[in-house]
Design a protein around this motif. Structure first.
Motif, PDB file in Angstrom:
ATOM      1  N   VAL A   1       0.829  -1.212   0.000  1.00 51.75           N
ATOM      2  CA  VAL A   1       0.000   0.000   0.000  1.00 51.75           C
ATOM      3  C   VAL A   1       0.859   1.255   0.000  1.00 51.75           C
ATOM      4  CG1 VAL A   1      -1.896  -1.203   1.152  1.00 51.75           C
ATOM      5  CG2 VAL A   1      -0.239   0.048   2.532  1.00 51.75           C
ATOM      6  N   GLY A   2       1.982   1.245   0.737  1.00 54.05           N
ATOM      7  CA  GLY A   2       2.817   2.434   0.839  1.00 54.05           C
ATOM      8  C   GLY A   2       3.487   2.790  -0.472  1.00 54.05           C
ATOM      9  N   PHE A   3       4.059   1.798  -1.140  1.00 52.44           N
ATOM     10  CA  PHE A   3       4.764   2.085  -2.387  1.00 52.44           C
ATOM     11  C   PHE A   3       3.797   2.306  -3.554  1.00 52.44           C
ATOM     12  CE2 PHE A   3       8.284   0.663   0.125  1.00 52.44           C
ATOM     13  CZ  PHE A   3       9.362   1.358  -0.386  1.00 52.44           C
ATOM     14  N   TYR A   4       2.617   1.682  -3.499  1.00 49.91           N
ATOM     15  CA  TYR A   4       1.597   2.020  -4.490  1.00 49.91           C
ATOM     16  C   TYR A   4       1.238   3.505  -4.345  1.00 49.91           C
ATOM     17  CZ  TYR A   4      -2.833   2.999  -6.587  1.00 49.91           C
ATOM     18  OH  TYR A   4      -3.810   3.628  -7.313  1.00 49.91           O
ATOM     19  N   HIS A   5       0.940   3.911  -3.116  1.00 50.16           N
ATOM     20  CA  HIS A   5       0.531   5.293  -2.851  1.00 50.16           C
ATOM     21  C   HIS A   5       1.619   6.277  -3.287  1.00 50.16           C
ATOM     22  CE1 HIS A   5      -1.350   8.687  -0.889  1.00 50.16           C
ATOM     23  NE2 HIS A   5      -0.350   8.822  -0.033  1.00 50.16           N
ATOM     24  N   LEU A   6       2.863   5.977  -2.964  1.00 50.69           N
ATOM     25  CA  LEU A   6       3.972   6.841  -3.329  1.00 50.69           C
ATOM     26  C   LEU A   6       4.132   6.955  -4.841  1.00 50.69           C
ATOM     27  CD1 LEU A   6       6.486   8.422  -2.236  1.00 50.69           C
ATOM     28  CD2 LEU A   6       7.759   6.287  -2.442  1.00 50.69           C
ATOM     29  N   SER A   7       3.916   5.849  -5.545  1.00 48.23           N
ATOM     30  CA  SER A   7       4.176   5.804  -6.988  1.00 48.23           C
ATOM     31  C   SER A   7       3.034   6.377  -7.828  1.00 48.23           C
ATOM     32  CB  SER A   7       4.435   4.354  -7.420  1.00 48.23           C
ATOM     33  OG  SER A   7       5.528   3.796  -6.731  1.00 48.23           O
ATOM     34  N   TRP A   8       1.793   6.115  -7.430  1.00 48.63           N
ATOM     35  CA  TRP A   8       0.674   6.361  -8.319  1.00 48.63           C
ATOM     36  C   TRP A   8      -0.245   7.525  -7.940  1.00 48.63           C
ATOM     37  CZ3 TRP A   8       0.367   4.746 -13.062  1.00 48.63           C
ATOM     38  CH2 TRP A   8       1.048   3.579 -13.431  1.00 48.63           C
ATOM     39  N   THR A   9      -0.148   8.053  -6.728  1.00 51.85           N
ATOM     40  CA  THR A   9      -1.095   9.077  -6.296  1.00 51.85           C
ATOM     41  C   THR A   9      -1.108  10.316  -7.193  1.00 51.85           C
ATOM     42  OG1 THR A   9      -1.143   8.343  -3.992  1.00 51.85           O
ATOM     43  CG2 THR A   9      -1.705  10.650  -4.412  1.00 51.85           C
ATOM     44  N   PRO A  10       0.052  10.912  -7.542  1.00 51.98           N
ATOM     45  CA  PRO A  10      -0.015  12.090  -8.422  1.00 51.98           C
ATOM     46  C   PRO A  10      -0.709  11.797  -9.757  1.00 51.98           C
ATOM     47  CG  PRO A  10       2.153  11.908  -7.422  1.00 51.98           C
ATOM     48  CD  PRO A  10       1.438  10.627  -7.119  1.00 51.98           C
ATOM     49  N   LYS A  11      -0.435  10.626 -10.347  1.00 50.42           N
ATOM     50  CA  LYS A  11      -1.053  10.272 -11.627  1.00 50.42           C
ATOM     51  C   LYS A  11      -2.558  10.059 -11.471  1.00 50.42           C
ATOM     52  CE  LYS A  11      -0.752   8.920 -16.010  1.00 50.42           C
ATOM     53  NZ  LYS A  11      -2.178   8.678 -16.309  1.00 50.42           N
ATOM     54  N   VAL A  12      -2.975   9.408 -10.381  1.00 50.71           N
ATOM     55  CA  VAL A  12      -4.406   9.175 -10.145  1.00 50.71           C
ATOM     56  C   VAL A  12      -5.129  10.505  -9.970  1.00 50.71           C
ATOM     57  CG1 VAL A  12      -6.072   8.259  -8.478  1.00 50.71           C
ATOM     58  CG2 VAL A  12      -4.124   6.859  -9.198  1.00 50.71           C
ATOM     59  N   LEU A  13      -4.533  11.438  -9.240  1.00 57.02           N
ATOM     60  CA  LEU A  13      -5.146  12.744  -9.039  1.00 57.02           C
ATOM     61  C   LEU A  13      -5.228  13.519 -10.355  1.00 57.02           C
ATOM     62  CD1 LEU A  13      -3.460  13.802  -5.682  1.00 57.02           C
ATOM     63  CD2 LEU A  13      -5.853  13.167  -6.013  1.00 57.02           C
TER      64      LEU A  13
ATOM     65  N   LEU B   1      -1.568  21.093  -9.323  1.00 53.75           N
ATOM     66  CA  LEU B   1      -2.014  20.666  -7.997  1.00 53.75           C
ATOM     67  C   LEU B   1      -1.727  19.190  -7.763  1.00 53.75           C
ATOM     68  CD1 LEU B   1      -5.459  22.357  -7.169  1.00 53.75           C
ATOM     69  CD2 LEU B   1      -3.284  22.558  -5.934  1.00 53.75           C
ATOM     70  N   ALA B   2      -1.870  18.379  -8.796  1.00 52.30           N
ATOM     71  CA  ALA B   2      -1.594  16.948  -8.663  1.00 52.30           C
ATOM     72  C   ALA B   2      -0.130  16.724  -8.293  1.00 52.30           C
ATOM     73  CB  ALA B   2      -1.932  16.229  -9.964  1.00 52.30           C
ATOM     74  N   LEU B   3       0.773  17.487  -8.925  1.00 54.51           N
ATOM     75  CA  LEU B   3       2.190  17.364  -8.593  1.00 54.51           C
ATOM     76  C   LEU B   3       2.482  17.910  -7.199  1.00 54.51           C
ATOM     77  CD1 LEU B   3       3.760  18.393 -12.018  1.00 54.51           C
ATOM     78  CD2 LEU B   3       3.565  16.090 -11.063  1.00 54.51           C
ATOM     79  N   LEU B   4       1.727  18.969  -6.804  1.00 58.46           N
ATOM     80  CA  LEU B   4       1.909  19.549  -5.478  1.00 58.46           C
ATOM     81  C   LEU B   4       1.490  18.571  -4.381  1.00 58.46           C
ATOM     82  CD1 LEU B   4       2.847  22.185  -4.159  1.00 58.46           C
ATOM     83  CD2 LEU B   4       0.461  22.958  -4.171  1.00 58.46           C
ATOM     84  N   ALA B   5       0.681  17.593  -4.743  1.00 57.95           N
ATOM     85  CA  ALA B   5       0.275  16.575  -3.764  1.00 57.95           C
ATOM     86  C   ALA B   5       1.478  15.886  -3.159  1.00 57.95           C
ATOM     87  CB  ALA B   5      -0.642  15.548  -4.433  1.00 57.95           C
ATOM     88  N   GLY B   6       2.563  15.767  -3.939  1.00 56.02           N
ATOM     89  CA  GLY B   6       3.781  15.160  -3.408  1.00 56.02           C
ATOM     90  C   GLY B   6       4.334  15.931  -2.227  1.00 56.02           C
TER      91      GLY B   6
ATOM     92  N   GLY C   1       9.438  -6.828   2.993  1.00 55.64           N
ATOM     93  CA  GLY C   1       8.895  -5.582   2.480  1.00 55.64           C
ATOM     94  C   GLY C   1       9.332  -5.280   1.063  1.00 55.64           C
ATOM     95  N   ARG C   2      10.507  -5.785   0.661  1.00 57.80           N
ATOM     96  CA  ARG C   2      10.979  -5.545  -0.706  1.00 57.80           C
ATOM     97  C   ARG C   2      10.034  -6.143  -1.742  1.00 57.80           C
ATOM     98  NH1 ARG C   2      12.634  -1.449  -0.846  1.00 57.80           N
ATOM     99  NH2 ARG C   2      11.846  -1.317   1.263  1.00 57.80           N
ATOM    100  N   PHE C   3       9.433  -7.297  -1.411  1.00 66.75           N
ATOM    101  CA  PHE C   3       8.489  -7.909  -2.351  1.00 66.75           C
ATOM    102  C   PHE C   3       7.283  -7.001  -2.567  1.00 66.75           C
ATOM    103  CE2 PHE C   3      10.446 -11.841  -0.419  1.00 66.75           C
ATOM    104  CZ  PHE C   3      11.201 -12.169  -1.533  1.00 66.75           C
ATOM    105  N   GLY C   4       6.782  -6.435  -1.473  1.00 69.44           N
ATOM    106  CA  GLY C   4       5.642  -5.531  -1.598  1.00 69.44           C
ATOM    107  C   GLY C   4       5.985  -4.253  -2.323  1.00 69.44           C
ATOM    108  N   ALA C   5       7.236  -3.793  -2.157  1.00 70.32           N
ATOM    109  CA  ALA C   5       7.666  -2.568  -2.830  1.00 70.32           C
ATOM    110  C   ALA C   5       7.645  -2.719  -4.343  1.00 70.32           C
ATOM    111  CB  ALA C   5       9.057  -2.177  -2.359  1.00 70.32           C
ATOM    112  N   VAL C   6       7.856  -3.943  -4.813  1.00 72.25           N
ATOM    113  CA  VAL C   6       7.773  -4.221  -6.252  1.00 72.25           C
ATOM    114  C   VAL C   6       6.330  -4.496  -6.660  1.00 72.25           C
ATOM    115  CG1 VAL C   6       8.488  -5.794  -8.089  1.00 72.25           C
ATOM    116  CG2 VAL C   6      10.132  -5.089  -6.344  1.00 72.25           C
TER     117      VAL C   6
END
Length: 441
Positions: free
Chosen positions: A269-281, A290-295, A388-393
């Protein structure tokens, strides 16, 4: 959680003095180097892709080689600290990263860089696990959880350091400058650790290598406590207790498996959120700026989540608080999915996800370091980090597949909420399991 050894009880109950604070802060600085080592390729990738005509697929392989190396470092190298010492593994990992980073600056092809990034990953994964262990072993009960959270922030500072080097110097000096600065920074930290970082007193009492009594008493004097007349008897076989099988032995297997599942869940969940949130917004209709500012918003709330976990976990049960943070992340993911028609509400909820998710990660590491006795602590934390590395991928990869297939945001975020809820349940249950007393107890 595990019972305390004599060395741990001395440090846990004593006020922190300048010596113990300096050790913890040195570990935090080492973690800045760890974050810098990891992020150099991220910053160099755009320039390398143009200079060497590297396609996106090969860039993905480069990133994956670092992740694979980190898993090897966490699963294979980090546990050796229970046999050879925390200081030995830290020095070895820093030396490896210094050499490999400088060699990376001289790499002449993507295949050379691929091999070098694998070894960088080994160093990063080894450091990550053992720094968590050392901070807990040299901080007292009052401040240990807080300093562990601060140390995790320092990793982010290293990533930020890499981005600033990229912004200010790459255009004039090429992508190589990132690896040169990283290598030199590791060399400086290596010298500082060699000169000022003592071996863990818990390791010395548990493993009792040659000269252990003298080294233990040297540390005790600097901590302001009375020296020992003799070493305590070893009741668990000393170094033999470092076998990986001990992590799933009687009294440990339930807690170990639950921590591994929680680590995997956080990383998904953490690495999904980090990777995809700006694109989803951005796709939801939010203005790109604003989507980039979300970071920025999510970074600020991640810091607050880290610090709040460190502070409040010294007051209430760290396990229960971590479970609450995971539950908060689950609720936030679900609310995000339920508001996919309102991009501004999504923008409001995204930082809240970061607050709970990053706070839960700090709590997970606090629980892992305190669950395992000194004789197997580096191995235990290493395996928690490794899973955790498996989940990060998997998190970003599966999320990208679902988003690319147009499966809808609500089912995806509901699934992420379930993953976070499972992690919450694991941490809540793990608080009911107790590891064996350390060998030095």
């Amino acid at each position: 959680m595990s019972q305390m050894s004599k060395g741990e009880s001395v440090i846990a109950e004593a006020p922190m003095n300048a010596f113990s604070i300096a050790i913890v802060l040195l570990c935090c600085i080492v973690n800045i180097a760890d974050g810098l080592d990891f992020a150099t390729l991220v910053q160099a990738a755009p320039v390398i892709s143009h200079a060497w005509a590297v396609n996106p697929r090969m860039l993905g392989v480069l990133f994956a080689s670092t992740a694979i190396g980190m898993a090897v470092g966490a699963f294979v190298v980090a546990p050796q600290a229970d046999r050879f010492g925390r200081r030995t593994i830290l020095l070895s990992a820093l030396a490896l990263n210094a050499v490999v980073m400088l060699l990376s600056a001289a790499a002449g092809s993507v295949h050379e860089l691929l091999a070098l990034r694998f070894f960088t990953g080994i160093g990063v994964g080894s450091l990550m696990a053992n720094l968590n262990v050392l901070v807990i072993e040299y901080a007292n009960r009052k401040w240990g959880n807080f300093f562990l959270s601060v140390m995790h922030l320092c990793y982010a500072l290293g990533v930020t350091f890499a981005s600033q080097i990229g912004y200010w110097f790459v255009a004039d000096h090429g992508w190589q400058i990132l690896f040169i600065v990283g290598g030199l920074f590791n060399l400086v930290i290596l010298v500082a650790v060699f000169l000022w970082l003592p071996e863990s007193m818990q390791f010395l009492l548990a493993a009792q290598p040659r000269g252990a009594l003298e080294r233990v008493n040297r540390v005790r004097r600097r901590l302001g406590v009375e020296p020992l007349d003799a070493l305590p008897a070893i009741t668990g076989g000393g170094r033999a207790r470092t076998r990986i099988a001990d992590l799933i032995g009687p009294g440990m297997i339930a807690g170990s498996v639950l921590l591994w599942v929680a680590s995997l869940g956080y990383s998904v969940v953490g690495f999904y959120h980090l990777s995809w949130t700006p694109k989803v917004l951005d796709d939801a209709g939010l203005p790109t700026r604003l989507a980039l500012l979300a970071g920025t918003f999510t970074s600020i709330f991640s810091i607050l989540g880290n610090l709040s976990m460190g502070y409040f976990s010294a007051i209430v049960s760290a396990a229960r608080l971590t479970a609450i943070y995971f539950a908060g992340a689950a609720t936030s993911f679900l609310l995000f999915g339920l508001n996919t028609g309102d991009p501004y509400m999504m923008l409001t909820i995204a930082p809240v996800i970061s607050f709970f998710a990053q706070g839960a990660f700090s709590g997970l590491m606090i629980n892992a370091t305190r669950y395992y006795p000194a004789t197997m602590r580096a191995a235990g934390v290493g395996f928690v980090v490794g899973f955790g590395r498996f989940g990060a991928v998997a998190g970003p990869l599966v999320g990208g597949i679902v988003l690319g297939a147009g499966g809808g945001l609500l089912p995806l975020y509901a699934a992420l909420a379930v993953v976070a809820a499972v992690a919450a349940a694991c941490i809540f249950i793990v608080s009911r399991f107790h590891g064996p007393a350390p060998a030095t107890a």
